[in-house]
Design a protein around this motif. Structure first.
Motif, PDB file in Angstrom:
ATOM      1  N   GLU A  30       7.791  -1.433  -5.925  1.00  0.00           N
ATOM      2  CA  GLU A  30       7.507  -0.370  -4.961  1.00  0.00           C
ATOM      3  C   GLU A  30       6.045  -0.383  -4.522  1.00  0.00           C
ATOM      4  OE1 GLU A  30       8.605   4.343  -4.269  1.00  0.00           O
ATOM      5  OE2 GLU A  30       8.428   3.551  -6.305  1.00  0.00           O
ATOM      6  N   ASP A  31       5.132  -0.901  -5.396  1.00  0.00           N
ATOM      7  CA  ASP A  31       3.721  -0.940  -5.023  1.00  0.00           C
ATOM      8  C   ASP A  31       3.378  -2.133  -4.134  1.00  0.00           C
ATOM      9  OD1 ASP A  31       4.255  -2.769  -6.995  1.00  0.00           O
ATOM     10  OD2 ASP A  31       2.384  -2.449  -8.087  1.00  0.00           O
ATOM     11  N   GLN A  32       4.333  -3.019  -3.895  1.00  0.00           N
ATOM     12  CA  GLN A  32       4.126  -4.132  -2.971  1.00  0.00           C
ATOM     13  C   GLN A  32       4.769  -3.749  -1.647  1.00  0.00           C
ATOM     14  OE1 GLN A  32       4.883  -8.069  -4.684  1.00  0.00           O
ATOM     15  NE2 GLN A  32       4.947  -7.121  -6.718  1.00  0.00           N
ATOM     16  N   VAL A  33       3.944  -3.124  -0.834  1.00  0.00           N
ATOM     17  CA  VAL A  33       4.449  -2.334   0.275  1.00  0.00           C
ATOM     18  C   VAL A  33       5.315  -3.131   1.247  1.00  0.00           C
ATOM     19  CG1 VAL A  33       2.274  -2.660   1.515  1.00  0.00           C
ATOM     20  CG2 VAL A  33       3.752  -0.776   2.130  1.00  0.00           C
TER      21      VAL A  33
ATOM     22  N   PHE B  13     -12.566  -5.914   1.647  1.00  0.00           N
ATOM     23  CA  PHE B  13     -11.746  -4.706   1.618  1.00  0.00           C
ATOM     24  C   PHE B  13     -10.953  -4.655   0.320  1.00  0.00           C
ATOM     25  CE2 PHE B  13     -12.183  -5.325   6.229  1.00  0.00           C
ATOM     26  CZ  PHE B  13     -12.551  -4.047   6.614  1.00  0.00           C
ATOM     27  N   ASP B  14     -10.967  -3.507  -0.327  1.00  0.00           N
ATOM     28  CA  ASP B  14      -9.997  -3.202  -1.378  1.00  0.00           C
ATOM     29  C   ASP B  14      -8.842  -2.490  -0.684  1.00  0.00           C
ATOM     30  OD1 ASP B  14     -11.116  -4.318  -3.565  1.00  0.00           O
ATOM     31  OD2 ASP B  14     -12.019  -2.488  -4.345  1.00  0.00           O
ATOM     32  N   ASN B  15      -7.685  -3.088  -0.765  1.00  0.00           N
ATOM     33  CA  ASN B  15      -6.531  -2.568  -0.044  1.00  0.00           C
ATOM     34  C   ASN B  15      -5.760  -1.560  -0.896  1.00  0.00           C
ATOM     35  OD1 ASN B  15      -7.005  -4.186   2.245  1.00  0.00           O
ATOM     36  ND2 ASN B  15      -6.050  -5.936   1.230  1.00  0.00           N
ATOM     37  N   TYR B  16      -5.553  -0.393  -0.346  1.00  0.00           N
ATOM     38  CA  TYR B  16      -4.816   0.665  -1.034  1.00  0.00           C
ATOM     39  C   TYR B  16      -3.571   1.035  -0.230  1.00  0.00           C
ATOM     40  CZ  TYR B  16      -8.733   1.406  -4.197  1.00  0.00           C
ATOM     41  OH  TYR B  16      -9.706   1.244  -5.157  1.00  0.00           O
ATOM     42  N   ILE B  17      -2.621   1.562  -0.937  1.00  0.00           N
ATOM     43  CA  ILE B  17      -1.412   2.063  -0.289  1.00  0.00           C
ATOM     44  C   ILE B  17      -1.190   3.494  -0.751  1.00  0.00           C
ATOM     45  CG2 ILE B  17      -0.300  -0.187  -0.063  1.00  0.00           C
ATOM     46  CD1 ILE B  17       1.347   0.501  -2.561  1.00  0.00           C
TER      47      ILE B  17
ATOM     48  N   GLU C 205      -3.105   4.056  -4.307  1.00  0.00           N
ATOM     49  CA  GLU C 205      -3.082   3.091  -5.391  1.00  0.00           C
ATOM     50  C   GLU C 205      -3.396   1.724  -4.826  1.00  0.00           C
ATOM     51  OE1 GLU C 205       0.447   3.107  -7.690  1.00  0.00           O
ATOM     52  OE2 GLU C 205       0.314   5.234  -8.230  1.00  0.00           O
ATOM     53  N   LEU C 206      -3.988   0.872  -5.671  1.00  0.00           N
ATOM     54  CA  LEU C 206      -4.345  -0.474  -5.228  1.00  0.00           C
ATOM     55  C   LEU C 206      -3.096  -1.242  -4.832  1.00  0.00           C
ATOM     56  CD1 LEU C 206      -6.892  -2.261  -4.954  1.00  0.00           C
ATOM     57  CD2 LEU C 206      -6.310  -3.237  -7.183  1.00  0.00           C
ATOM     58  N   ASN C 207      -3.185  -1.911  -3.716  1.00  0.00           N
ATOM     59  CA  ASN C 207      -2.067  -2.703  -3.213  1.00  0.00           C
ATOM     60  C   ASN C 207      -1.983  -3.996  -4.007  1.00  0.00           C
ATOM     61  OD1 ASN C 207      -0.173  -4.143  -1.813  1.00  0.00           O
ATOM     62  ND2 ASN C 207      -1.132  -3.903   0.190  1.00  0.00           N
ATOM     63  N   THR C 208      -1.067  -4.071  -4.958  1.00  0.00           N
ATOM     64  CA  THR C 208      -0.952  -5.267  -5.792  1.00  0.00           C
ATOM     65  C   THR C 208      -0.437  -6.467  -5.015  1.00  0.00           C
ATOM     66  OG1 THR C 208       1.277  -4.597  -6.483  1.00  0.00           O
ATOM     67  CG2 THR C 208      -0.562  -3.874  -7.855  1.00  0.00           C
TER      68      THR C 208
ATOM     69  N   VAL D 172       2.881  -0.849   5.785  1.00  0.00           N
ATOM     70  CA  VAL D 172       3.887  -1.826   6.192  1.00  0.00           C
ATOM     71  C   VAL D 172       3.418  -2.538   7.456  1.00  0.00           C
ATOM     72  CG1 VAL D 172       6.292  -2.139   6.873  1.00  0.00           C
ATOM     73  CG2 VAL D 172       5.681  -0.391   5.186  1.00  0.00           C
ATOM     74  N   HIS D 173       3.561  -3.841   7.441  1.00  0.00           N
ATOM     75  CA  HIS D 173       3.136  -4.625   8.602  1.00  0.00           C
ATOM     76  C   HIS D 173       3.935  -4.207   9.833  1.00  0.00           C
ATOM     77  CE1 HIS D 173       2.249  -8.103  11.158  1.00  0.00           C
ATOM     78  NE2 HIS D 173       1.193  -8.282  10.367  1.00  0.00           N
ATOM     79  N   LEU D 174       3.239  -4.188  10.950  1.00  0.00           N
ATOM     80  CA  LEU D 174       3.854  -3.707  12.185  1.00  0.00           C
ATOM     81  C   LEU D 174       5.108  -4.498  12.543  1.00  0.00           C
ATOM     82  CD1 LEU D 174       3.688  -1.776  14.583  1.00  0.00           C
ATOM     83  CD2 LEU D 174       2.239  -3.464  15.741  1.00  0.00           C
ATOM     84  N   SER D 175       5.088  -5.807  12.271  1.00  0.00           N
ATOM     85  CA  SER D 175       6.262  -6.622  12.605  1.00  0.00           C
ATOM     86  C   SER D 175       7.490  -6.176  11.820  1.00  0.00           C
ATOM     87  CB  SER D 175       5.974  -8.098  12.320  1.00  0.00           C
ATOM     88  OG  SER D 175       5.676  -8.303  10.946  1.00  0.00           O
TER      89      SER D 175
END
Length: 760
Positions: free
Chosen positions: A673-676, A600-604, A578-581, A426-429
């Motif tokens: 839910e996978d779109q953090v 970068f491959d972004n994972y969550i 899991e991959l961050n869709t 989750v973004h800090l903001s």
């Protein structure tokens, strides 16, 4: 020029071949096997006997000459060819070369590639045998270290048109194994794709000499980019030389000079004679060493003829002469002497300006250090600088003292195109914003708690079941805390696992406490107004305790479901990557500060599993059923109007709000839910909005009413006691209007601790 420098030194040296003068005849083989053979045969038919052959300049021309020259018993030494196919003593019986085999290029490339940690490389190769051997060696070495190697080949007749989109596979590190004329065309394609440093680089053979990227004289290549543009692609590329100069004045070759002195002599011959000598050849120093090696072998043979009478006699007998045999008596039939020249070449151990030279059993220079250089643009000039060596059995690349990552790659080492795994969260903001909102919500709950506690004995507050209001506040507080767990950054598996399971617990229990109490109040309203008077003409009252037990049952169901899930799906409780869709991949700076423009491959971290999906489905499912029933009750009592007390109206409104929150949260959980960031923001906002609205509906009207009527006198005023309405289905022939006094009349029937007249 390297040959000319060597011949001048040899012919002027009184200790080398005294009494003899070495000459050479130059033939241009045009890097063509047939032209090379024709030139060799023409020289062999000449009246003057040739004691050795030097050359040819490229592998294509060297191979046929080396296959044929031994039939005349002469030795051949090349100072340029380096193809692995020449490593064959049976096929090339009297062949030597002062450059290491091109196989060394594979070793050097391997050392460089592994040093920089590149894990994905594309090899672009001209499909001929000598290049194929290099490719096989290099790809085998790289794959043994887990490097992903793609090989693309093309026929010489097809040109690079035979390569199907060579720069279309997201690779940024390339190895060119071909002739430079094809490489120039690839440079233009790379320029169009913007594949240049710092985004990309390539490795190329050592024998691409001089300013090879420029248009050759009388070029017909029809290149699609300018020399300046090609130079931009060449900038920061890596090449490997299979030799090096002796530059240090203290390190002098056996010939009495070092690399610096050689370069001065070289330039004396070259400057002003460019048209005659052709393009400056960086391999001139190898030719210089080759001529000296040949001269020293002849000198040793001469000494053998002088100092060994038996050897001289045998040579004279073979030549059918009745005098002492001298070098001038050599013919193609004097195999005995020519064999001795070959033997001395085989035994060579000579310190030249390119380092120590000796030959292996195939006549190939061995024990050579691999010299790694880099092309760099300085101002408008593209120059070549040595940056290191590949040494040792492990083929380790080592920088020279003046070079390091910062000087070689000022903007960072090019990335190989293989994405680095990065945990995104989750973004800090979002965390800060909803953290502040959660804190505000908790403060608001605390204010309402104090209000409820302080004014719990006033008429207005007693009429709204203050004890149940505490449960609503507890549920809202849990949901505010849940927002923190949803929006907290989760950068490791353990913490993500804790957050996942705590969040489910807080969501379920908080919802049951907050919105379950609303359901209970709505049920009481419906019951009262469907059974307004009992047989004694008294108002039917539902106490708080049964409602409290109802809420406890809901919480108990939640806890039992969570415990059952933990027991049944115990192997899938940990969070997984899991991959961050929402943002699958992107570019960024290497966190270690090494590579440039890293992919970068972004994972969550998520706690998704079949068991968890079933759990959430059951939890939300049974709550949805209760919610639907509550909405039905709310619709049936929507026309109830009781002057002086509007709590029932706000309970109905709260029912609609809780229904909306449950609906949207369920949708978000099973869809995004996978779109953090999106999930965290929308779900947290829904919980915050729903909890805040519920608490406001329960407490703000009471605060306003209490402010206007602190004593509750208006409750019994004529205006509030005149007429109240019930829905038609709640009335009967013997029912009467319900006044506020009738509701309050039954207050004494309830205990002080469970004041249940709140929903009247």
């Amino acid at each position: 020029p390297g040959i000319l420098v060597a011949l001048d030194e040899i012919n002027s040296n009184p200790y080398v071949l005294p009494g003899y003068t070495l000459h050479y005849t130059l033939n241009d083989n045009e890097c063509d096997r047939y032209v090379s053979l024709r030139a060799l045969f023409n020289q062999l038919r000449d009246d003057r006997t040739k004691i050795a052959a030097v050359g040819s300049g490229c592998t294509l021309a060297t191979e046929p000459a080396a296959e044929a020259s031994h039939f005349w018993n002469i030795s051949q030494i090349s100072c340029h060819a380096s193809s692995p196919t020449l490593r064959n003593r049976d096929g090339f019986r009297r062949y030597f070369q002062t450059i290491g085999s091109e196989e060394g290029r594979a070793f050097a490339d391997f050392g460089v590639i592994t040093f920089y940690g590149w894990k994905k490389v594309t090899i672009l190769q001209l499909d001929i045998d000598s290049f194929e051997r290099v490719t096989i060696e290099l790809s085998t070495l790289l794959r043994s270290q887990g490097v992903l190697v793609s090989i693309m080949t093309f026929e010489e007749s097809d040109g690079i048109a035979g390569l199907q989109d060579p720069f279309g596979n997201d690779t940024t590190i390339y190895a060119y194994i071909m002739y430079e004329n094809f490489a120039r065309q690839l440079l233009c394609m790379a320029y169009e794709k913007n594949l240049m440093y710092p985004r990309s680089t390539f490795l190329h053979p050592a024998w691409w000499v001089g300013e090879w990227w420029k248009d050759p004289p009388n070029s017909t290549e029809n290149l699609t980019c300018s020399e300046v543009q090609r130079a931009q692609v060449v900038d920061r590329s890596i090449g490997v030389l299979l030799f090096e100069y002796i530059e240090d004045d203290a390190d002098v070759a056996e010939t009495g000079i070092n690399g610096t002195t050689y370069r001065m002599k070289f330039n004396e011959y070259y400057m002003g004679n460019e048209e005659t000598l052709g393009t400056e050849n960086d391999f001139g120093q190898d030719c210089y060493d080759a001529i000296w090696i040949l001269a020293l072998a002849l000198n040793k043979t001469m000494n053998d003829l002088i100092n060994d009478p038996e050897f001289n006699a045998n040579a004279s007998a073979e030549a059918s002469i009745n005098k002492s045999f001298g070098l001038e008596d050599i013919t193609y039939k004097t195999e005995f002497v020519l064999e001795r020249i070959f033997d001395h070449l085989t035994e060579t151990n000579f310190l030249g300006i390119t380092g120590n030279i000796s030959f292996d059993e195939d006549g190939i220079r061995d024990g050579i250090r691999l010299f790694v250089y880099q092309n760099r643009i300085s101002g408008t000039t593209l120059s070549r600088l040595k940056i290191g060596d590949v040494v040792g059995d492990q083929l380790n690349f080592v920088y020279i003292d003046t070079e390091n990552n910062s000087t070689v790659w000022p903007e960072g080492v090019p990335n190989d195109g293989i994405p680095m795994n990065r945990i995104t969260t989750v973004h800090l903001s979002i965390s800060i914003i909803f953290g502040l909102l959660s804190a505000g919500g908790l403060i608001f709950c605390f204010v309402c708690f104090l209000f409820n506690l302080i004014f719990r004995n006033t008429i207005l507050i007693r009429l709204t079941s203050p004890n149940l209001n505490y449960i609503i506040l507890a549920g809202a507080a849990l949901l505010y805390v849940d927002i923190c767990f949803i929006t907290l950054p989760k950068e490791n598996e353990t913490f993500a696992t804790v957050c996942c399971h705590v969040s489910v617990l807080l969501t379920s229990v908080g919802y049951s406490l907050c919105f379950g109490t609303i359901m209970a109040k709505m049920t009481r309203i419906f019951y009262i107004f469907n059974n307004p008077l009992n047989q004694n003409r008294s108002l039917m009252i539902v106490k708080d305790l049964p409602l409290f037990m109802f809420v406890c049952c809901l919480v108990g169901i939640d806890v039992l479901l969570l415990v059952a899930y933990t027991a049944v799906d115990s192997n899938n409780l940990s969070a997984s990557m899991e991959l961050n869709t929402e943002n699958p991949s992107d570019f960024g700076q290497d966190p270690n500060g090494i590579y440039f423009n890293v992919v970068f491959d972004n994972y969550i971290y998520t706690c998704t599993s079949v068991g968890r999906s079933v759990l959430l489905g059951v939890l939300y499912g049974y709550k949805a059923v209760l919610q639907v029933l509550t909405v039905v009750l709310a619709l049936k009592t929507r026309k109830v109007k009781i002057k002086g007390l509007d709590d029932y109206k706000y309970i109905v409104m709260a029912t609609y709000v809780s229904t909306f929150v449950l609906l949207v949260v369920t949708v978000f959980t099973f869809t995004i839910e996978d779109q953090v960031n999106l999930y965290a923001a929308l779900t947290s906002f829904s919980f915050f909005l729903g909890s805040t609205v519920i608490v406001m509906l329960v407490f703000v009207p009471k605060m306003i009413s209490l402010y206007k009527d602190p004593k509750g006198k208006e409750v019994f005023s004529k205006r509030t006691d005149t007429k109240n309405e019930m829905p038609k289905h709640c009335t009967s022939d013997n029912s009467k209007e319900i006044s506020m006094k009738e509701i309050l009349k039954h207050q004494n029937e309830m205990s002080d601790s469970w004041n249940l007249k709140s929903s009247s």
